[in-house]
Structures are given as C-alpha cells and as structure tokens.
Design an enzyme around this catalytic site. Structure first.
Site, short mmCIF file in Angstrom:
data_model
loop_
_atom_site.label_atom_id
_atom_site.label_comp_id
_atom_site.label_asym_id
_atom_site.label_seq_id
_atom_site.Cartn_x
_atom_site.Cartn_y
_atom_site.Cartn_z
N GLU A 1 32.56 145.75 65.63
CA GLU A 1 31.98 144.69 66.44
C GLU A 1 32.72 143.38 66.19
OE1 GLU A 1 27.99 144.73 66.99
OE2 GLU A 1 27.92 146.91 66.82
N LYS B 1 22.04 153.38 55.46
CA LYS B 1 22.01 154.81 55.78
C LYS B 1 21.80 155.65 54.51
CE LYS B 1 24.97 154.05 59.76
NZ LYS B 1 26.37 153.94 60.18
#
Ligand SMILES: NC(=O)c1ccc[n+]([C@@H]2O[C@H](COP(=O)([O-])OP(=O)(O)OC[C@H]3O[C@@H](n4cnc5c(N)ncnc54)[C@H](OP(=O)(O)O)[C@@H]3O)[C@@H](O)[C@H]2O)c1
Length: 418
Positions: free
Chosen positions: A186, A201
C-alpha cells in the site's frame, strides 16, 4: 472499490440464503461478483442459493435493515469501529458472521469469540490469516485433535516479495518501490514492513492452535526496515535465505508468539516460498510437519476464502468457538543466531571474539571472514542458545575497540525436515 454493483435478491423459485454485505471495496466488491458467479453451483449441492440481500458502505445501505434481512453477515469493512460493533450486534441478534478483519480479531478476538459462544452462532474468519491458504479450517477441523507444538508462518506477502527482491540484489528502497508498483504494497506500508500485520495474524493462529487467548500486544514483533542487503549476501554463502517469520510455539510450559526476520536453511519447507506468497508450517509429534502455501492477498483470492466460510456456515460445517485455556506467555526463547561484526582487520580479533562467546557458552557452527582493506567482516552462525545469553555476549563483544559498528544479530531456524 469494485465498479460492478452487486445483485440484490434471489432468483425466481429459489429459497435464497440471504447474505448481508458490510463493505464493498477491494474484497467486498470481488466477493459480490464471486458469489453471483458461484451461486448456482452452491445451490446445486447445498439446496439454497446464496444472494446478497443488502450492501452497506459509507454512502449506501442501512445496517439495521441489512441485519434484519440477512441469514448471515459478511464484514469486509476492516479496522476496529464500526466493524466490531456491527459484528457484536449481529451475533447478539443470533446471526452467523464471517469476517476477514485481522486487526479486529487480534485485538478484540476474545470479546467476539465469547459473544459467538454465548449466542451459539458461528464466527468464521478464514480470510483474516494467510489469504487463501486454508489454515484456519485445517487447525480448527482437520487438526483439532492433534497437540500442536509449533507453527511457523510467512503470513505477509508484501514483505516476502520485498525480501525475494533483496535476495536478488535490490536495496530495501528499490524492493519497496517495486512492491508498490506491482500493487503488493500500500501507499503506507508501515504495518507490513514493521511486522505488525504479521503479528496480528500470528496472534490469531496462536489462539487457534493452542486454544489460549493471544492479543496482538502479546506478540513481540520486529520488521524488515533495518535489514542490510549484505546480510543476505553473506548468509547465502552459509546456505541461508532470509524470511520475515512468524512463530507460535509451546516453550517451557508456556507459549511464545513472535515475528522477526529469520534465516532458514534450504531444507526448511518455507525456504522456497518466495514472492507475494504466504505459507504456514504446522509441527506436531503426531504429524511431523504439514506445510500449506498459496497467494497471500488480492481481492478475488481473499473473496474466495470469504465465500468458502459462507458455504461452510450454509452446510453447517463450522461450530461456535471452544472456550479458551490459560497459557502464560514466554519471552526468553532458545534459537540459533547469525552474528555480523564489522571489525578492524588486525591479528587476534577472531580469537578475542571467540573467547567472549565461549565464556557465555555460545558455540559457533560456521564462520565467514572477509578482509576489506582496513576493515574486515566476521559473520558467524551460532548453535542454539537462550536469546538473553546471546544478547549479553554480543553486548560484551560490541565493547571491543576493534568492533566498528553495532553487531547485528538475526535468528536462524535450524530445522530442515529433509
Ligand atoms: N485487500 C486485500 O487483499 C485483503 C486481504 C486479506 C484481508 N483483507 C481484509 O479485508 C477487509 C476489507 O479490506 P479491503 O481491502 O476490501 O478494504 P477497502 O477496499 O478499503 O474497502 C472497505 C469498504 O468498507 C466500507 N467502509 C469503510 N468504513 C465504513 C463505515 N464506517 N461504514 C460502512 N462502510 C464502511 C468502504 O466504503 P466506501 O466504499 O463508501 O468507501 C468500502 O466499501 C479488511 O479487514 C482487510 O484487512 C484484505
């Protein structure tokens, strides 16, 4: 944001399974398209046709109406609020929910799991970890009776792509620019390169594998911003490749969950995972080792994992989450290490370094020494050592006047499974 508007409502004569969709961006838009493409096939084996019964974005839809119409809610907004409030409200109304929101699950997971348990509804989140790799389902279902010892994961595709580029000689800045150009990073890549995305995660994976509450704050993480390309070059001479590795493992009766750069020998199943891919290795005495790998992100790939969760709820396959067990978090763990010293090129340097390491009982597996004019590089790999012991030894080595820069250390994973 997808340009294609989703179809709302069921086909004539079908008994539709109503899916309320919160968020219609990269993943939400792809999910709406995929659901429409797959609806007939899902109806064929499941008896009910899934349809999007309502869509909420910042500019369209009414949450209360969408909730009341839906059999299940899919949350693809991201972030903490209002995603958290919407999911809690839906579960309290007795609705099953699906989410891809790793930030939310790693910071408010217990509240969400507890609510799902209390109201007897299903909370599915396959797409929150490792993209399309079905690791959540494998841990929850296939391996639910297997006592897991350790999970290793490459769970951030952006950094794995960047490290692959750096292994071929790109600088950190070039690797990041290429990742952005190809849509893998990004505009603001800080969560990826700092290791925070991977830490979220790993917190979710650790919760699943060990059944214990793990918050993002329990995960120690370090990113790839400070890596030097020459570390990758020397390590190659020692047969090692660099990854941003997540680890969740039982240690000393507790649990350690961490993310940091780590060297792997070529025989490790994760050593060959390169580019924007994700992979997770599960280790247990009963199964030795299982590795799953696949695309780490992307709208359509992530949407496919979300649709898998929807179908799993439709077929009644998933259960509400089990109550948690308490396990303490362990900070100081044992590993092998890579040690990089920039030293003055004069006699006795190696012997002095070896003496200090020996006094701390740090033993050396391999050494590479290079003269470069006035200076020399001393690169070594230790045998397994408690991290705090290694740090104490390296601090003393750093005090020698012949050491030119702060010594650099990187963890080395010794297992190879070959
Ligand atoms: N992108 C990936 O490859 C990927 C991979 C794995 C997991 N995920 C996860 O999937 C989720 C969605 O990611 P994304 O990339 O699809 O995000 P995105 O492209 O930014 O889309 C977000 C959507 O949520 C809507 N939204 C934002 N704030 C809202 C609010 N307050 N109320 C209602 N709607 C709101 C936006 O509305 P507008 O359309 O009006 O702006 C947009 O439709 C995140 O949890 C992310 O971590 C993404």
């Amino acid at each position: 944001m997808s340009s294609r508007a989703p179809t709302v409502g069921g086909g004539a004569g079908s008994a539709p399974f109503q899916v309320g969709l919160l968020g219609h961006g990269t993943v939400g838009g792809a999910f709406a398209v995929l659901l429409e493409e797959r609806a007939a096939e899902i109806e064929r084996f499941n008896g009910r046709r899934p349809v999007i019964s309502g869509v909420l974005t910042r500019t369209q839809g009414d949450f209360e109406q969408i909730l009341s119409d839906a059999d299940l809610l899919v949350e693809l907004i991201g972030g903490i609020e209002p995603a958290r409030e919407y999911l809690l409200t839906a579960m309290r109304a007795g609705k099953d929910v699906v989410s891809a929101n790793k930030q939310l699950l790693s910071q408010h997971g217990e509240e969400l799991f507890e609510t799902a348990r209390e109201y007897g509804v299903r909370l599915r989140f396959e797409a929150a970890v490792a993209g399309v790799v079905p690791v959540v389902r494998v841990l929850e279902e296939s391996l639910s009776a297997t006592p897991i010892e350790r999970i290793h994961g490459i769970v951030n595709g952006t950094t794995n792509f960047m490290l692959s580029e750096m292994a071929h000689g790109s600088s950190y800045a070039q690797a990041l620019a290429e990742a952005q150009r190809r849509g893998f990073a990004e505009a603001d890549p800080s969560d990826d390169v700092s290791g925070r995305d991977a830490a979220a995660k790993m917190a979710i994976l650790a919760r699943l594998a060990f059944g214990t509450p793990v918050h993002l704050n329990d995960v120690r993480y370090e990113g790839i911003e400070h890596l030097h390309v020459d570390d990758l070059e020397y390590a190659r001479e020692l047969g090692l490749g660099l990854k941003l590795l997540g680890t969740a493992e039982r240690r000393q009766g507790g649990l350690s969950v961490r993310v940091h750069p780590a060297f792997l020998y070529s025989g490790h199943p994760l050593a060959s995972v390169s580019g924007p891919f994700n992979a997770v290795t599960v280790e247990s005495e009963a199964i030795t080792e299982i590795t799953m790998s696949g695309p780490g992100a992307g709208g359509r790939q992530t949407a496919s994992a979300v649709l898998g969760d929807v179908v799993s709820v439709m077929t009644g396959g998933a259960r509400p989450p089990a109550p948690p067990l308490a396990l303490r978090m362990v900070e100081d763990v044992e590993n092998a290490f890579y040690l990089h010293l920039d030293v003055a090129d004069r006699p006795g340097v190696l012997a002095a370094v070896m003496q200090v390491l020996g006094e701390h009982e740090v033993s050396i597996k391999s050494v590479v020494q290079r003269g470069m004019g006035e200076r020399a590089r001393l690169v070594m790999v230790t045998h397994s050592v408690i991290e705090s012991t290694l740090r104490a030894a390296v601090e003393r080595v750093g005090e020698f006047d012949f050491v030119r820069n702060t010594p650099r250390t990187i963890c080395v994973i010794e297992e190879e499974f070959v």
